[in-house]
Enzyme design. Structure first.
Site, PDB file in Angstrom:
ATOM      1  N   ARG A   1      -2.547  22.051 -15.292  1.00 28.07           N
ATOM      2  CA  ARG A   1      -1.497  21.079 -15.632  1.00 28.07           C
ATOM      3  C   ARG A   1      -1.589  20.628 -17.089  1.00 28.07           C
ATOM      4  NH1 ARG A   1       0.871  16.117 -11.829  1.00 28.07           N
ATOM      5  NH2 ARG A   1       2.295  15.309 -13.388  1.00 28.07           N
TER       6      ARG A   1
ATOM      7  N   GLU B   1      10.745  18.672 -25.075  1.00 30.04           N
ATOM      8  CA  GLU B   1       9.920  18.979 -23.893  1.00 30.04           C
ATOM      9  C   GLU B   1      10.393  20.287 -23.243  1.00 30.04           C
ATOM     10  OE1 GLU B   1       7.184  17.357 -23.226  1.00 30.04           O
ATOM     11  OE2 GLU B   1       7.427  15.248 -23.771  1.00 30.04           O
TER      12      GLU B   1
ATOM     13  N   GLU C   1      -4.123  17.452 -12.387  1.00 34.05           N
ATOM     14  CA  GLU C   1      -4.473  17.759 -13.774  1.00 34.05           C
ATOM     15  C   GLU C   1      -5.955  18.037 -13.960  1.00 34.05           C
ATOM     16  OE1 GLU C   1      -3.854  15.111 -17.434  1.00 34.05           O
ATOM     17  OE2 GLU C   1      -2.083  16.383 -17.454  1.00 34.05           O
TER      18      GLU C   1
ATOM     19  N   HIS D   1       0.525  12.556 -29.642  1.00 38.97           N
ATOM     20  CA  HIS D   1       0.035  11.220 -29.276  1.00 38.97           C
ATOM     21  C   HIS D   1      -0.599  10.529 -30.480  1.00 38.97           C
ATOM     22  CE1 HIS D   1      -0.303  12.370 -24.741  1.00 38.97           C
ATOM     23  NE2 HIS D   1       0.838  11.752 -24.990  1.00 38.97           N
TER      24      HIS D   1
ATOM     25  N   ASN E   1       0.637  19.715 -21.906  1.00 39.32           N
ATOM     26  CA  ASN E   1       0.371  18.851 -23.062  1.00 39.32           C
ATOM     27  C   ASN E   1       0.440  19.583 -24.399  1.00 39.32           C
ATOM     28  OD1 ASN E   1       0.070  16.522 -21.582  1.00 39.32           O
ATOM     29  ND2 ASN E   1      -2.120  16.851 -21.252  1.00 39.32           N
TER      30      ASN E   1
ATOM     31  N   LYS F   1       7.832  22.894 -14.811  1.00 36.56           N
ATOM     32  CA  LYS F   1       6.931  21.774 -14.508  1.00 36.56           C
ATOM     33  C   LYS F   1       6.512  21.819 -13.037  1.00 36.56           C
ATOM     34  CE  LYS F   1       5.574  17.145 -15.055  1.00 36.56           C
ATOM     35  NZ  LYS F   1       5.679  15.853 -15.675  1.00 36.56           N
TER      36      LYS F   1
ATOM     37  N   ARG G   1       0.802  -1.233   0.000  1.00 32.59           N
ATOM     38  CA  ARG G   1       0.000   0.000   0.000  1.00 32.59           C
ATOM     39  C   ARG G   1       0.830   1.276   0.000  1.00 32.59           C
ATOM     40  NH1 ARG G   1      -2.747  -3.251   3.387  1.00 32.59           N
ATOM     41  NH2 ARG G   1      -4.522  -4.236   2.368  1.00 32.59           N
TER      42      ARG G   1
ATOM     43  N   LYS H   1       3.254  11.468 -11.340  1.00 26.41           N
ATOM     44  CA  LYS H   1       2.442  10.551 -12.149  1.00 26.41           C
ATOM     45  C   LYS H   1       3.214   9.260 -12.361  1.00 26.41           C
ATOM     46  CE  LYS H   1      -0.373  13.352 -15.256  1.00 26.41           C
ATOM     47  NZ  LYS H   1      -0.590  13.637 -16.685  1.00 26.41           N
TER      48      LYS H   1
ATOM     49  N   HIS I   1       8.967   9.736 -28.463  1.00 24.12           N
ATOM     50  CA  HIS I   1       7.892  10.590 -27.960  1.00 24.12           C
ATOM     51  C   HIS I   1       8.169  12.079 -28.236  1.00 24.12           C
ATOM     52  CE1 HIS I   1       4.839  12.243 -25.339  1.00 24.12           C
ATOM     53  NE2 HIS I   1       5.776  12.902 -24.683  1.00 24.12           N
TER      54      HIS I   1
ATOM     55  N   HIS J   1       0.879  17.674 -27.651  1.00 18.94           N
ATOM     56  CA  HIS J   1       0.647  16.261 -27.356  1.00 18.94           C
ATOM     57  C   HIS J   1      -0.642  15.716 -27.985  1.00 18.94           C
ATOM     58  CE1 HIS J   1       3.984  16.857 -24.671  1.00 18.94           C
ATOM     59  NE2 HIS J   1       3.961  15.604 -24.246  1.00 18.94           N
TER      60      HIS J   1
HETATM   61  N1  LIG Z   1       5.142  10.160 -15.499  1.00 18.86           N
HETATM   62  C1  LIG Z   1       5.144  11.185 -16.329  1.00 18.86           C
HETATM   63  O1  LIG Z   1       4.745  12.298 -15.974  1.00 18.86           O
HETATM   64  C2  LIG Z   1       5.665  10.984 -17.720  1.00 18.86           C
HETATM   65  C3  LIG Z   1       5.882  12.097 -18.548  1.00 18.86           C
HETATM   66  C4  LIG Z   1       6.426  11.887 -19.800  1.00 18.86           C
HETATM   67  C5  LIG Z   1       6.741  10.600 -20.231  1.00 18.86           C
HETATM   68  N2  LIG Z   1       6.502   9.528 -19.413  1.00 18.86           N
HETATM   69  C6  LIG Z   1       6.829   8.156 -19.817  1.00 18.86           C
HETATM   70  O2  LIG Z   1       8.235   8.074 -19.995  1.00 18.86           O
HETATM   71  C7  LIG Z   1       8.520   7.006 -20.911  1.00 18.86           C
HETATM   72  C8  LIG Z   1       9.594   7.442 -21.866  1.00 18.86           C
HETATM   73  O3  LIG Z   1      10.750   7.751 -21.154  1.00 18.86           O
HETATM   74  P1  LIG Z   1      12.181   7.923 -21.859  1.00 18.86           P
HETATM   75  O4  LIG Z   1      12.053   8.804 -23.041  1.00 18.86           O
HETATM   76  O5  LIG Z   1      13.138   8.271 -20.802  1.00 18.86           O
HETATM   77  O6  LIG Z   1      12.451   6.487 -22.482  1.00 18.86           O
HETATM   78  P2  LIG Z   1      13.134   5.160 -21.907  1.00 18.86           P
HETATM   79  O7  LIG Z   1      12.922   5.007 -20.479  1.00 18.86           O
HETATM   80  O8  LIG Z   1      12.665   4.068 -22.808  1.00 18.86           O
HETATM   81  O9  LIG Z   1      14.680   5.388 -22.208  1.00 18.86           O
HETATM   82  C9  LIG Z   1      15.099   5.529 -23.550  1.00 18.86           C
HETATM   83  C10 LIG Z   1      16.274   4.613 -23.881  1.00 18.86           C
HETATM   84  O10 LIG Z   1      17.476   5.172 -23.369  1.00 18.86           O
HETATM   85  C11 LIG Z   1      18.203   4.205 -22.616  1.00 18.86           C
HETATM   86  N3  LIG Z   1      18.915   4.972 -21.600  1.00 18.86           N
HETATM   87  C12 LIG Z   1      18.389   5.554 -20.514  1.00 18.86           C
HETATM   88  N4  LIG Z   1      19.307   6.285 -19.887  1.00 18.86           N
HETATM   89  C13 LIG Z   1      20.456   6.145 -20.561  1.00 18.86           C
HETATM   90  C14 LIG Z   1      21.778   6.658 -20.409  1.00 18.86           C
HETATM   91  N5  LIG Z   1      22.061   7.527 -19.426  1.00 18.86           N
HETATM   92  N6  LIG Z   1      22.717   6.286 -21.279  1.00 18.86           N
HETATM   93  C15 LIG Z   1      22.417   5.458 -22.308  1.00 18.86           C
HETATM   94  N7  LIG Z   1      21.194   4.958 -22.527  1.00 18.86           N
HETATM   95  C16 LIG Z   1      20.220   5.296 -21.661  1.00 18.86           C
HETATM   96  C17 LIG Z   1      17.140   3.275 -22.116  1.00 18.86           C
HETATM   97  O11 LIG Z   1      17.679   2.015 -21.804  1.00 18.86           O
HETATM   98  C18 LIG Z   1      16.187   3.224 -23.297  1.00 18.86           C
HETATM   99  O12 LIG Z   1      16.638   2.300 -24.260  1.00 18.86           O
HETATM  100  C19 LIG Z   1       7.203   6.643 -21.570  1.00 18.86           C
HETATM  101  O13 LIG Z   1       6.768   5.407 -21.098  1.00 18.86           O
HETATM  102  C20 LIG Z   1       6.260   7.753 -21.141  1.00 18.86           C
HETATM  103  O14 LIG Z   1       4.928   7.316 -21.032  1.00 18.86           O
HETATM  104  C21 LIG Z   1       5.970   9.710 -18.162  1.00 18.86           C
HETATM  105 ZN   LIG Z   2       5.624  14.565 -23.385  1.00 23.79          ZN
END
Ligand SMILES: NC(=O)c1ccc[n+]([C@@H]2O[C@H](COP(=O)([O-])OP(=O)(O)OC[C@H]3O[C@@H](n4cnc5c(N)ncnc54)[C@H](O)[C@@H]3O)[C@@H](O)[C@H]2O)c1
Ligand SMILES: [Zn+2]
Length: 367
Positions: A240, A184, A236, A251, A244, A226, A120, A142, A264, A247
């Protein structure tokens, strides 16, 4: 190093952004966590651990227990969360355990969700390793996973105790990931900070060459934006949503290309170009300002080609609308440094914006 405070109704914590944080995590976390946790777990992915695991562990008297999530969106699932929770139980985790999410946005979202529901809820710390995770996903609480039916459909709000964004880790990040993440930051500038837009225009070469000072400024400013928005609208319900910008069609592009062709941030880059076109049509931004921002987006590209048609994009954007009670919320830039959320963007306007964006994409591809 810069410290940015996040203040929301349900949590108060700091985001630390700078160089050299990774080698001093243990004492920093100990100060924040108060009573030392009985067991410390780190969720990471194998490639990140291979590159940075030794440095990560160096400040811990006893190495944290490592849990692994393979890289890739397809592992951001309930199945992974269940497997990880069971591994934690097997390793003796209890409610006084601490989890550290050490990786990109996927590791952060899964780690945060695991921490939110394990017994929990247990405390956790974010140590983001991609540019996107540092400026965006690690801040704001989030968390969640995907279902086969769609992305991020299961999740919860659960804030970390702290976020440590160490720029040194970005040294191994592929260039394309960096550029996509920077979209971003451009977004943050467009909606809230004219000076950040100017800085990104003036210091593009330094930023892309990962000059530590320039990078720290962009990261810290993006996080500040942010944090300020999330502080005023944690769940949101209104403000918030301006995060987007780009987006709606971003998306839609990701969905229409099965999340394969574009990162993304790249999809958001195209989505912002479409949003700027719509704003220009509504005269909430001048042609000159819109052009300036479109140029900036392209200069942090190249944005990949778009092999989709406008109809398909609109259909995908329609499913977004379905998820929010039939209302389409669209973020409209108001000049540079301000934006608002509108609910009356019509299909015709969206179609027009998507067509303008696709025309630009075709022109860029034939250049
Ligand atoms: N929670 C939120 O508010 C929020 C906001 C935006 C995006 N997201 C989520 O984030 C995710 C995308 O995140 P991302 O773009 O970081 O992608 P990711 O986590 O897939 O990382 C991208 C790639 O980079 C590699 N990598 C990471 N750090 C590295 C480093 N320092 N050196 C070499 N390689 C490295 C990873 O292994 C992966 O292959 C999505 O699932 C999305 O939905 C969440
Ligand atoms: Zn985004």
């Amino acid at each position: 190093m810069q410290t940015i405070r996040v203040n929301t109704p349900s949590a108060r914590y700091n985001v630390y952004a700078g160089a050299g944080l990774l080698g001093s995590l243990a004492p920093r976390i100990a100060r924040i966590a108060g009573r030392p946790p009985r067991r410390v777990f780190v969720l990471t992915s194998p490639p990140i651990w291979a590159l940075w695991g030794d440095k990560f562990s160096s400040s811990f008297p006893e190495p944290p227990i490592a849990l692994f999530l393979p890289a890739g969106e397809k592992y951001k699932t309930m199945t992974s969360v269940e497997r990880l929770a069971r591994e934690m139980v097997a390793a003796g985790a209890d409610r006084s355990s601490l989890l550290i999410a050490f990786g990109g946005g996927i590791v952060g979202d899964v780690g945060g969700f695991l921490a939110a529901i394990f017994m929990r809820g247990i405390p956790y710390v974010q140590v983001p390793t991609t540019f996107l995770a540092q400026v965006d996903s690690s801040v704001g609480g989030k968390t969640g996973v995907n279902l086969r039916e769609g992305k991020n459909l299961v999740g919860s709000f659960h804030h970390p105790l702290a976020v440590f964004a160490d720029m040194d880790v970005l040294g191994t990040l592929p260039d394309r990931e960096l550029r996509a993440g920077l979209m971003e930051s451009i977004k943050a500038g467009i909606i809230r900070d004219r000076a950040l837009v100017r800085f990104m225009e003036d210091r593009r070469a330094d930023i892309l060459h990962r000059d530590p000072r320039a990078l720290e400024k962009v990261i810290a400013d993006s996080i500040r934006i942010k944090a300020a928005v999330v502080g005023r609208d944690e769940r949101e319900s209104g403000l918030r949503m301006i995060l987007n910008l780009g987006h709606t069609l971003g998306h839609a592009i990701e969905q229409a290309t099965n999340y394969k062709a574009l990162l993304h941030g790249e999809a958001v880059g195209w989505g912002m170009i479409a949003a700027l076109h719509l704003a220009e049509r509504r005269r909430t931004i001048s042609g000159k300002e819109a052009e300036r921002l479109v140029n900036l987006i392209h200069r942090y590209g190249p944005l990949p080609e778009l092999k989709v048609n406008a109809k398909r994009l609109l259909a995908a954007a329609g499913s977004d609308k379905k998820n929010s009670g039939g209302v389409r919320r669209f973020v409209l830039p108001l000049g540079i440094g301000n934006a608002c959320v509108i609910e009356d963007a019509t299909d015709a306007e969206l179609m027009d914006a998507a067509r303008a964006m696709l025309a630009q994409a075709r022109a860029a591809a034939t250049k």
